[in-house]
Design a protein around this motif. Structure first.
Motif, PDB file in Angstrom:
ATOM      1  N   LYS A  48      21.210  20.823 -27.583  1.00 65.24           N
ATOM      2  CA  LYS A  48      21.897  21.396 -26.494  1.00 65.24           C
ATOM      3  C   LYS A  48      21.734  20.650 -25.128  1.00 65.24           C
ATOM      4  O   LYS A  48      22.523  20.491 -24.434  1.00 65.24           O
ATOM      5  CB  LYS A  48      21.556  22.933 -26.338  1.00 65.24           C
ATOM      6  N   ALA A  49      20.439  20.314 -25.093  1.00 63.81           N
ATOM      7  CA  ALA A  49      20.133  19.330 -24.119  1.00 63.81           C
ATOM      8  C   ALA A  49      20.679  18.147 -23.739  1.00 63.81           C
ATOM      9  O   ALA A  49      21.238  17.519 -22.950  1.00 63.81           O
ATOM     10  CB  ALA A  49      18.321  19.222 -23.747  1.00 63.81           C
ATOM     11  N   CYS A  50      20.642  17.534 -25.013  1.00 63.07           N
ATOM     12  CA  CYS A  50      21.388  16.058 -25.173  1.00 63.07           C
ATOM     13  C   CYS A  50      22.778  16.363 -25.116  1.00 63.07           C
ATOM     14  O   CYS A  50      23.483  15.178 -24.653  1.00 63.07           O
ATOM     15  CB  CYS A  50      21.028  15.778 -26.456  1.00 63.07           C
ATOM     16  N   GLN A  51      23.623  17.100 -25.554  1.00 64.47           N
ATOM     17  CA  GLN A  51      24.823  17.579 -25.572  1.00 64.47           C
ATOM     18  C   GLN A  51      25.174  17.492 -23.934  1.00 64.47           C
ATOM     19  O   GLN A  51      26.285  17.135 -23.411  1.00 64.47           O
ATOM     20  CB  GLN A  51      25.329  18.886 -25.985  1.00 64.47           C
ATOM     21  N   LEU A  52      24.123  18.325 -23.082  1.00 69.97           N
ATOM     22  CA  LEU A  52      24.582  18.346 -21.482  1.00 69.97           C
ATOM     23  C   LEU A  52      24.194  17.056 -20.771  1.00 69.97           C
ATOM     24  O   LEU A  52      24.862  16.668 -19.821  1.00 69.97           O
ATOM     25  CB  LEU A  52      23.757  19.467 -21.022  1.00 69.97           C
ATOM     26  N   LEU A  53      23.280  16.430 -21.316  1.00 72.99           N
ATOM     27  CA  LEU A  53      22.711  14.962 -20.756  1.00 72.99           C
ATOM     28  C   LEU A  53      22.773  14.004 -21.897  1.00 72.99           C
ATOM     29  O   LEU A  53      21.620  13.909 -22.159  1.00 72.99           O
ATOM     30  CB  LEU A  53      21.454  15.427 -20.032  1.00 72.99           C
ATOM     31  N   PRO A  54      24.065  13.597 -22.317  1.00 72.65           N
ATOM     32  CA  PRO A  54      23.801  12.713 -23.524  1.00 72.65           C
ATOM     33  C   PRO A  54      23.155  11.341 -23.267  1.00 72.65           C
ATOM     34  O   PRO A  54      22.720  10.691 -24.249  1.00 72.65           O
ATOM     35  CB  PRO A  54      25.218  12.318 -23.711  1.00 72.65           C
ATOM     36  N   ASN A  55      22.863  10.987 -22.037  1.00 70.70           N
ATOM     37  CA  ASN A  55      22.200   9.597 -21.786  1.00 70.70           C
ATOM     38  C   ASN A  55      20.876   9.807 -21.183  1.00 70.70           C
ATOM     39  O   ASN A  55      20.417   8.575 -21.018  1.00 70.70           O
ATOM     40  CB  ASN A  55      23.065   8.808 -20.771  1.00 70.70           C
ATOM     41  N   ASP A  56      20.150  11.083 -21.062  1.00 71.50           N
ATOM     42  CA  ASP A  56      18.988  10.973 -20.892  1.00 71.50           C
ATOM     43  C   ASP A  56      17.987  10.569 -21.712  1.00 71.50           C
ATOM     44  O   ASP A  56      17.821  11.038 -22.654  1.00 71.50           O
ATOM     45  CB  ASP A  56      18.748  12.451 -20.346  1.00 71.50           C
ATOM     46  N   PRO A  57      17.003   9.668 -21.446  1.00 64.84           N
ATOM     47  CA  PRO A  57      16.040   9.136 -22.394  1.00 64.84           C
ATOM     48  C   PRO A  57      15.025   9.915 -22.617  1.00 64.84           C
ATOM     49  O   PRO A  57      14.437  10.135 -23.903  1.00 64.84           O
ATOM     50  CB  PRO A  57      15.346   8.065 -21.413  1.00 64.84           C
ATOM     51  N   GLY A  58      14.688  10.903 -21.561  1.00 64.99           N
ATOM     52  CA  GLY A  58      13.551  12.079 -22.250  1.00 64.99           C
ATOM     53  C   GLY A  58      14.071  13.064 -23.087  1.00 64.99           C
ATOM     54  O   GLY A  58      13.453  13.242 -24.229  1.00 64.99           O
ATOM     55  N   CYS A  59      15.268  13.475 -22.815  1.00 70.27           N
ATOM     56  CA  CYS A  59      15.990  14.512 -23.797  1.00 70.27           C
ATOM     57  C   CYS A  59      16.206  14.014 -25.179  1.00 70.27           C
ATOM     58  O   CYS A  59      15.818  14.576 -26.262  1.00 70.27           O
ATOM     59  CB  CYS A  59      17.341  15.197 -23.045  1.00 70.27           C
ATOM     60  N   ASN A  60      16.692  12.558 -25.229  1.00 72.61           N
ATOM     61  CA  ASN A  60      16.829  11.806 -26.452  1.00 72.61           C
ATOM     62  C   ASN A  60      15.537  11.466 -27.184  1.00 72.61           C
ATOM     63  O   ASN A  60      15.500  11.464 -28.421  1.00 72.61           O
ATOM     64  CB  ASN A  60      17.733  10.711 -26.117  1.00 72.61           C
ATOM     65  N   THR A  61      14.468  11.052 -26.547  1.00 72.93           N
ATOM     66  CA  THR A  61      13.212  10.873 -27.245  1.00 72.93           C
ATOM     67  C   THR A  61      12.811  11.954 -27.952  1.00 72.93           C
ATOM     68  O   THR A  61      12.262  11.766 -28.963  1.00 72.93           O
ATOM     69  CB  THR A  61      12.353  10.158 -26.227  1.00 72.93           C
ATOM     70  N   LEU A  62      12.734  13.171 -27.068  1.00 78.69           N
ATOM     71  CA  LEU A  62      12.252  14.457 -27.761  1.00 78.69           C
ATOM     72  C   LEU A  62      13.296  14.623 -29.027  1.00 78.69           C
ATOM     73  O   LEU A  62      12.581  15.087 -30.029  1.00 78.69           O
ATOM     74  CB  LEU A  62      12.209  15.450 -26.653  1.00 78.69           C
ATOM     75  N   LEU A  63      14.306  14.579 -28.930  1.00 81.69           N
ATOM     76  CA  LEU A  63      15.119  15.210 -30.334  1.00 81.69           C
ATOM     77  C   LEU A  63      15.116  14.154 -31.299  1.00 81.69           C
ATOM     78  O   LEU A  63      14.918  14.496 -32.434  1.00 81.69           O
ATOM     79  CB  LEU A  63      16.775  14.793 -29.590  1.00 81.69           C
ATOM     80  N   ALA A  64      14.886  12.798 -30.806  1.00 81.75           N
ATOM     81  CA  ALA A  64      14.464  11.817 -31.881  1.00 81.75           C
ATOM     82  C   ALA A  64      13.135  12.191 -32.638  1.00 81.75           C
ATOM     83  O   ALA A  64      12.849  12.132 -33.919  1.00 81.75           O
ATOM     84  CB  ALA A  64      14.530  10.619 -31.426  1.00 81.75           C
ATOM     85  N   ILE A  65      12.234  12.627 -31.900  1.00 85.13           N
ATOM     86  CA  ILE A  65      10.676  13.079 -32.520  1.00 85.13           C
ATOM     87  C   ILE A  65      11.128  14.208 -33.397  1.00 85.13           C
ATOM     88  O   ILE A  65      10.318  14.212 -34.517  1.00 85.13           O
ATOM     89  CB  ILE A  65       9.984  13.340 -31.364  1.00 85.13           C
ATOM     90  N   LEU A  66      11.742  15.093 -32.938  1.00 88.15           N
ATOM     91  CA  LEU A  66      12.047  16.396 -33.951  1.00 88.15           C
ATOM     92  C   LEU A  66      12.736  15.992 -35.089  1.00 88.15           C
ATOM     93  O   LEU A  66      12.560  16.410 -36.202  1.00 88.15           O
ATOM     94  CB  LEU A  66      12.825  17.463 -32.941  1.00 88.15           C
ATOM     95  N   ASP A  67      13.842  15.275 -34.802  1.00 82.09           N
ATOM     96  CA  ASP A  67      14.565  14.797 -36.124  1.00 82.09           C
ATOM     97  C   ASP A  67      13.784  13.977 -37.116  1.00 82.09           C
ATOM     98  O   ASP A  67      13.907  14.415 -38.277  1.00 82.09           O
ATOM     99  CB  ASP A  67      15.744  13.884 -35.640  1.00 82.09           C
ATOM    100  N   ALA A  68      12.686  13.203 -36.658  1.00 80.31           N
ATOM    101  CA  ALA A  68      11.920  12.368 -37.446  1.00 80.31           C
ATOM    102  C   ALA A  68      11.061  13.492 -38.059  1.00 80.31           C
ATOM    103  O   ALA A  68      10.543  13.146 -39.445  1.00 80.31           O
ATOM    104  CB  ALA A  68      11.060  11.613 -36.745  1.00 80.31           C
ATOM    105  N   ARG A  69      10.592  14.500 -37.417  1.00 74.11           N
ATOM    106  CA  ARG A  69       9.634  15.544 -38.109  1.00 74.11           C
ATOM    107  C   ARG A  69      10.283  16.429 -39.251  1.00 74.11           C
ATOM    108  O   ARG A  69       9.936  16.593 -40.261  1.00 74.11           O
ATOM    109  CB  ARG A  69       9.224  16.310 -36.973  1.00 74.11           C
ATOM    110  N   GLN A  70      11.835  16.250 -39.101  1.00 76.22           N
ATOM    111  CA  GLN A  70      12.680  17.082 -40.004  1.00 76.22           C
ATOM    112  C   GLN A  70      13.125  16.047 -41.253  1.00 76.22           C
ATOM    113  O   GLN A  70      13.872  16.361 -42.158  1.00 76.22           O
ATOM    114  CB  GLN A  70      13.547  17.907 -39.542  1.00 76.22           C
ATOM    115  N   GLY A  71      12.770  14.907 -40.988  1.00 76.93           N
ATOM    116  CA  GLY A  71      13.008  13.708 -42.257  1.00 76.93           C
ATOM    117  C   GLY A  71      14.322  13.224 -41.936  1.00 76.93           C
ATOM    118  O   GLY A  71      14.916  12.491 -42.831  1.00 76.93           O
ATOM    119  N   ARG A  72      15.091  13.333 -40.877  1.00 82.02           N
ATOM    120  CA  ARG A  72      16.322  12.723 -40.423  1.00 82.02           C
ATOM    121  C   ARG A  72      16.015  11.371 -39.942  1.00 82.02           C
ATOM    122  O   ARG A  72      16.550  11.257 -38.395  1.00 82.02           O
ATOM    123  CB  ARG A  72      17.234  13.733 -39.517  1.00 82.02           C
ATOM    124  N   LEU A  73      15.613  10.239 -40.583  1.00 84.33           N
ATOM    125  CA  LEU A  73      15.141   9.202 -40.038  1.00 84.33           C
ATOM    126  C   LEU A  73      16.247   8.433 -39.198  1.00 84.33           C
ATOM    127  O   LEU A  73      15.954   7.745 -38.238  1.00 84.33           O
ATOM    128  CB  LEU A  73      14.259   8.778 -40.875  1.00 84.33           C
TER     129      LEU A  73
END
Length: 566
Positions: free
Chosen positions: A190-215
């Protein structure tokens, strides 16, 4: 003494009472912070209230803010406390005092003020629909380890303003830190949908995706961050996380390239160049030169244990050697109380300097001490343990876990000869690789870990000191190999609990269940919430060609600890 400062992953005794909201007694300490009795300072609250105008309080708050902006935190606290005399439930003043206490290493007391502030901020935000204070205080509580209170504020912020990207991202960070990954992912999306180009939000989402195997998704998101015009520190963090993703995809050369890109960016940061890279080596050299056998055995167990204080245990080793994993396993034992990273030993070295007038040379300061000085330091240590962790810590086997307390093993051994030490070990090549892949904030203790050569140099210095000291220290010690924990858990930890003189309990096998939902300060917080796995053993083989440059520096320790056959 080097104050150990390990970055938070997402960054950036009896008698502790909550702030008093009732009438203050004449002989109580004045809440303005003057140190005088109330009757000799601010007299009766009622009289002050009558004489105080709203403009006075606004002025005091402005004075406090100005003091903070120039780094004068003592004066800021004084002004905040003056506000609390008049308005005991003032959220900003409560939070200001709480933050100051936490930074003064009075975390338990400081959190009491911060939680009181949270109660007031919740009420005010519901009325005003303004979530700025909610998010700020949630971040403070998260930083100081109260994830339950931080999460509550973040959830309220999202309920009040669901379209706030900052609120959604703060909520995601809270969920992530307590390993509630599915909920963290939902908020992060939801954070990235609201701020699609924010590096902080996108880095956190990438970390979480990686933890779930969505590499693939995580990697693509991180690549976009590295290609955009963001601040170098944000790009460096993205490269570090990209290296982790590439490692999981078995693209080891590309992963190492990303690590080098992160390192180059880190080295160019102004805040990194300002840190003295030699400070930690100077401290280690002084400790090795000064802690001879005579000093290490100057005070005997019989001479010091007349104080009838508890027997402390210490857990340390080089970073990324398994100290957090060991702490979580020990914490699952009902007769054991463990601390996470703390500054108790650092505080004792500061007190030692005050007692003797000798700064920045612990062995020399100890030579100037008498036995009563050492007894004072021992009493202060347990006083601070009780202040920070409560009396329950004194009723169990207390484990003081700070990875780089290994630098102060001589100091610890001298003042606590009856204690015992768990020294965490891991293949030196795996340790250095893992450190190189971590997002450390630059401090005197960690600035060298931002380059591979710096990691190897610091590893050599710390381990050389330990090999020197272990021959002459009085405390019993056990060198605990990470690889043994993975390959033969029960046999390994039976030896550990024998050293600690507590009985083996099978429930420690389920340590990872306890870690889920618990705040853990080090970057290992996600890993230790899982069952033991062997994939981190001999990980260095995948990067052998890239690591060969540091092998000569590590060879001595590879041989000493039997890793030559790995």
């Amino acid at each position: 003494m080097i104050k150990t400062s390990i970055a938070k992953f997402d960054q950036p005794i009896t008698g502790i009472d909550s702030p008093k909201n009732s009438r203050i007694g004449r002989n109580d300490p004045c809440p303005c912070g003057s140190g005088k009795k109330f009757k000799a300072c601010c007299t009766q609250v009622g009289d002050i209230v009558k004489q105080t105008k709203s403009s006075d309080i606004a002025g005091w708050l402005q004075n406090a803010r100005s003091a903070i902006s120039r780094g004068d935190f003592d004066n800021a606290e004084r002004w905040f406390r003056q506000v609390l005399v008049i308005k005991p439930k003032h959220a900003e003043a409560l939070a200001g005092v709480g933050q100051k206490l936490c930074w003064q290493r009075k975390r338990r007391e400081g959190l009491t003020y911060l939680r009181q502030a949270a109660i007031q901020v919740e009420k005010e935000s519901v009325k005003s629909r303004n979530i700025a204070q909610l998010l700020d205080l949630s971040g403070q509580l998260q930083h100081w380890g109260d994830l339950e209170a931080a999460l509550k504020l973040a959830q309220l912020a999202v309920r009040l303003v669901p379209q706030s990207a900052a609120a959604q991202n703060t909520l995601a960070m809270c969920f992530s830190r307590i390993n509630r990954v599915d909920e963290a992912l939902l908020a992060s999306h939801k954070a990235c949908q609201l701020l699609p180009n924010d590096p902080g939000c996108n880095t956190l989402l990438a970390i979480l995706d990686a933890r779930q195997g969505r590499l693939d998704a995580a990697g693509a998101r991180l690549v976009r961050i590295t290609e955009a015009l963001h601040q170098p520190a944000l790009i460096a963090r993205a490269y570090l996380e990209l290296a982790t993703v590439l490692d999981k995809q078995q693209q080891y050369d590309a992963a190492f390239t990303a690590l080098n890109q992160a390192a180059a960016l880190h080295q160019a940061l102004p805040e990194v160049s300002k840190v003295n890279k030699e400070a930690i080596f100077n401290s280690i050299a002084k400790n090795k030169a000064g802690f001879n056998k005579a000093l290490l055995t100057r005070w005997s167990v019989a001479e010091l244990q007349v104080d009838a204080l508890p027997v402390p245990s210490f857990l340390f080793g080089f970073l990324r050697s398994g100290t957090t994993l060991t702490e979580q396993i020990l914490a699952a034992h009902p007769a054991v109380f463990t601390s996470d990273e703390n500054e108790l030993i650092f505080e004792l070295t500061q007190e030692l300097a005050k007692l003797t007038g000798v700064a920045d040379d612990i062995p020399q300061a100890l030579h100037a001490c008498g036995v009563e000085d050492i007894r004072h330091l021992r009493r202060l240590y347990w006083q601070r343990v009780e202040e920070e962790y409560g009396s329950v810590a004194l009723g169990k086997r207390f484990i003081d876990k700070v990875a780089l307390n290994s630098i102060d093993a001589g100091f610890i051994s001298t003042i606590f000869p009856e204690g015992n030490i768990l020294f965490a070990l891991r293949d030196p090549r795996d340790v250095c690789l893992s450190c190189f892949m971590q997002p450390f904030t630059a401090s005197r203790a960690t600035v060298n870990l931002l380059s591979l050569q710096g990691v190897a140099r610091q590893y050599w210095a710390v381990m050389d000191l330990w090999l020197y000291l272990r021959e002459n220290i009085q405390p019993d010690y056990l060198e605990l190999r990470y690889e043994d924990t993975v390959s033969d858990f029960e046999a390994t930890y039976r030896r550990v609990f024998d050293l600690l003189e507590v009985e083996w309990q099978p429930e420690v096998l389920d340590f990872h269940h306890r870690a889920q939902g618990r705040y853990i300060a080090t970057p290992s917080f996600a890993a230790v919430s899982q069952p033991l796995y062997s994939s981190a053993v001999a990980r260095w083989h995948r990067y052998e060609e890239h690591l060969k440059g540091i092998f000569p520096e590590l060879k001595r320790f590879i041989d000493v600890y039997g890793y030559s056959e790995s």
